[in-house]
Design a protein around this motif. Structure first.
Motif, PDB file in Angstrom:
ATOM      1  N   UNK A 167      41.112  34.758  32.924  1.00 32.13           N
ATOM      2  CA  UNK A 167      42.188  35.700  33.244  1.00 32.13           C
ATOM      3  C   UNK A 167      43.506  35.326  32.579  1.00 32.13           C
ATOM      4  N   UNK A 168      43.624  34.065  32.138  1.00 28.70           N
ATOM      5  CA  UNK A 168      44.871  33.602  31.503  1.00 28.70           C
ATOM      6  C   UNK A 168      44.542  32.907  30.177  1.00 28.70           C
ATOM      7  N   UNK A 169      43.535  33.442  29.488  1.00 25.26           N
ATOM      8  CA  UNK A 169      43.052  32.774  28.287  1.00 25.26           C
ATOM      9  C   UNK A 169      44.119  32.709  27.193  1.00 25.26           C
ATOM     10  N   UNK A 183      46.448  24.825  24.173  1.00 28.45           N
ATOM     11  CA  UNK A 183      45.433  23.968  23.577  1.00 28.45           C
ATOM     12  C   UNK A 183      44.873  22.923  24.529  1.00 28.45           C
ATOM     13  N   UNK A 184      45.099  23.074  25.816  1.00 28.68           N
ATOM     14  CA  UNK A 184      44.698  22.067  26.801  1.00 28.68           C
ATOM     15  C   UNK A 184      43.177  22.046  26.958  1.00 28.68           C
ATOM     16  N   UNK A 185      42.555  20.862  26.960  1.00 26.92           N
ATOM     17  CA  UNK A 185      41.117  20.778  27.192  1.00 26.92           C
ATOM     18  C   UNK A 185      40.763  21.274  28.589  1.00 26.92           C
ATOM     19  N   UNK A 186      39.596  21.908  28.689  1.00 24.67           N
ATOM     20  CA  UNK A 186      39.149  22.473  29.966  1.00 24.67           C
ATOM     21  C   UNK A 186      37.745  21.985  30.303  1.00 24.67           C
ATOM     22  N   UNK A 221      25.229  28.241  21.291  1.00 29.75           N
ATOM     23  CA  UNK A 221      24.370  27.111  21.626  1.00 29.75           C
ATOM     24  C   UNK A 221      24.915  25.779  21.118  1.00 29.75           C
ATOM     25  N   UNK A 222      25.365  25.685  19.858  1.00 31.66           N
ATOM     26  CA  UNK A 222      25.885  24.390  19.398  1.00 31.66           C
ATOM     27  C   UNK A 222      27.078  23.909  20.220  1.00 31.66           C
ATOM     28  N   UNK A 223      27.954  24.832  20.600  1.00 32.64           N
ATOM     29  CA  UNK A 223      29.116  24.441  21.400  1.00 32.64           C
ATOM     30  C   UNK A 223      28.725  24.071  22.821  1.00 32.64           C
ATOM     31  N   UNK A 260      36.118  28.899  24.829  1.00 33.31           N
ATOM     32  CA  UNK A 260      35.727  28.297  23.544  1.00 33.31           C
ATOM     33  C   UNK A 260      36.059  29.229  22.387  1.00 33.31           C
ATOM     34  N   UNK A 261      35.863  30.530  22.584  1.00 33.46           N
ATOM     35  CA  UNK A 261      36.176  31.505  21.534  1.00 33.46           C
ATOM     36  C   UNK A 261      37.670  31.526  21.231  1.00 33.46           C
ATOM     37  N   UNK A 262      38.493  31.117  22.206  1.00 34.81           N
ATOM     38  CA  UNK A 262      39.947  31.054  22.008  1.00 34.81           C
ATOM     39  C   UNK A 262      40.373  29.745  21.354  1.00 34.81           C
ATOM     40  N   UNK A 263      39.402  28.900  21.022  1.00 37.26           N
ATOM     41  CA  UNK A 263      39.705  27.665  20.307  1.00 37.26           C
ATOM     42  C   UNK A 263      39.968  26.469  21.191  1.00 37.26           C
ATOM     43  N   UNK A 264      39.698  26.588  22.494  1.00 42.79           N
ATOM     44  CA  UNK A 264      39.964  25.487  23.412  1.00 42.79           C
ATOM     45  C   UNK A 264      38.798  24.502  23.461  1.00 42.79           C
TER      46      UNK A 264
END
Length: 394
Positions: A254-256, A263-266, A327-329, A293-297
């Protein structure tokens, strides 16, 4: 020496996937990875028969070895007599005889982060202190005397939201609101700044731990499920220059956009939990890992054991794949990405020369629920699945 030959090696490292690959192990470390490697005559050889070989899995958020259910009104995961416990160490509460350590190994999980925190108050109701204590990263291989500690402290566990206010309200203390929790954390960080400026005198173990976070020596692992709490954590980190890792991140989708800027790890999850109407998981979605992940995080996955059994970690990753995480991610979310987030990627998380020989051989897709684990190697020792191969378990 141990040589695993004829494997589809998913290194989760710079070499990518190596078909018909060989991994050489000596003295608990990976010596070489590649195709057509010469196998020393003294090596014990395992023919993988073309099956997938992955790094040992890394669970970035557990309460492994620490009783979670309340006994006599308390729980070893959370010290509820005070709201502020930065000096406490999860390591000191771990029961190394917990059978879940063997469950972890049999599920291919060779490394786990153990965080202080949750305490069961009632059915579906958890609580934790806003400053719960210090996290630790452990190897799951070992015995009742202990497991190898990879990082201690691995971070300081902070928490926001309903789970905190619920516990403090139950204990007839405060703060009991989102505003109050953030105000308390700001006050503590201000005190730690003054303590640091005074040269750490007189010694104060609570402020010393907070000063380590301010200095960037360790990250703040922040429990934040709802969107307001995620955004509050980002503001707090920016105001004090903190290195933070967000945990649960249930409403991260909701806040992507705001998360992507940070850039904070999640560490997301557990994504297989049930939703609670009107509660912290009301907007839970199994699509969240893929969206972030698609947002680069950087995204890791968790079981939050015992919320979900630790051996289900690869199955949880498979669920994330089904709902959009490539799958790789997804494989990296329970190996190298998790290791990087925890600050132990120099030792674990990928199959590379010089790293610990933590290896898992599967009879199918590593993230498929029907797949069985054929062999688990931890620190170069066979620790699970050995009956399949007629080898001794250490």
């Amino acid at each position: 020496m141990l040589a695993i030959v004829n494997a589809e090696v998913h290194t989760c490292g710079p070499q990518g996937t190596v078909g018909q690959g060989t991994v050489l192990v000596a003295d608990g470390k990976i010596v070489a990875v590649g195709q057509g490697l010469a196998v020393p005559g003294q090596a014990e050889v395992v023919d993988a028969e073309g099956l997938p070989l992955t790094p040992g899995f890394v669970d970035a958020h557990t309460h492994l070895g620490i009783p979670w259910q309340e006994l006599a009104g308390e729980s070893d995961t959370n010290e509820s007599t005070s709201a502020v416990n930065p000096h406490l160490r999860a390591l000191d509460a771990v029961d190394f005889q917990d059978p879940a350590f063997q469950d972890a190994l049999e599920g291919g999980v060779t490394t786990a982060a153990v965080h202080p925190g949750n305490i069961t108050l009632a059915l579906w109701k958890q609580g934790l202190s806003p400053v719960a204590g210090q996290s630790v990263v452990l190897k799951t291989r070992g015995d009742a005397a202990g497991r190898e500690v990879l990082r201690q402290p691995a971070g300081l566990k902070l928490a926001l939201g309903d789970d905190v206010s619920r516990l403090l309200k139950a204990r007839h203390t405060g703060p009991n609101s989102r505003m109050g929790i953030i105000a308390l954390l700001r006050q503590l960080l201000d005190e730690a700044q003054r303590y640091r400026q005074a040269g750490g005198e007189p010694r104060n173990l609570r402020l010393e731990a907070l000063a380590q976070v301010l200095d960037g020596q360790i990250p703040a692992h922040v429990h934040a499920r709802r969107a307001p709490d995620i955004l509050a954590a980002l503001r707090l980190a920016k105001a004090y220059g903190l290195s933070i890792v967000l945990h649960h991140v249930t409403e991260g989708h909701l806040v992507v956009e705001e998360l992507a800027v940070s850039g904070v790890p999640c560490v997301v999850g557990p994504i297989t939990s049930a939703r609670q109407a009107g509660g912290e998981t009301e907007h839970l979605s199994q699509r969240t890992p893929g969206i972030l992940a698609a947002a680069g995080l950087p995204v890791a996955l968790m079981t939050d054991h015992p919320a979900e059994p630790i051996q289900f970690l690869p199955i949880i990753a498979g669920q994330a794949v089904r709902e959009g995480l490539p799958h790789p991610q997804a494989l990296e979310a329970i190996t190298i990405t998790a290791a990087r987030i925890l600050g132990v990627a120099d030792r674990v998380g990928s199959i590379e020369p010089g790293k610990d020989a933590d290896l898992v051989l599967h009879d199918g897709d590593p993230l498929e629920a029907m797949t069985r684990i054929r062999l688990v190697v931890a620190d170069g020792l066979v620790v699970a699945g050995a009956r399949t191969w007629g080898r001794e378990v250490h």
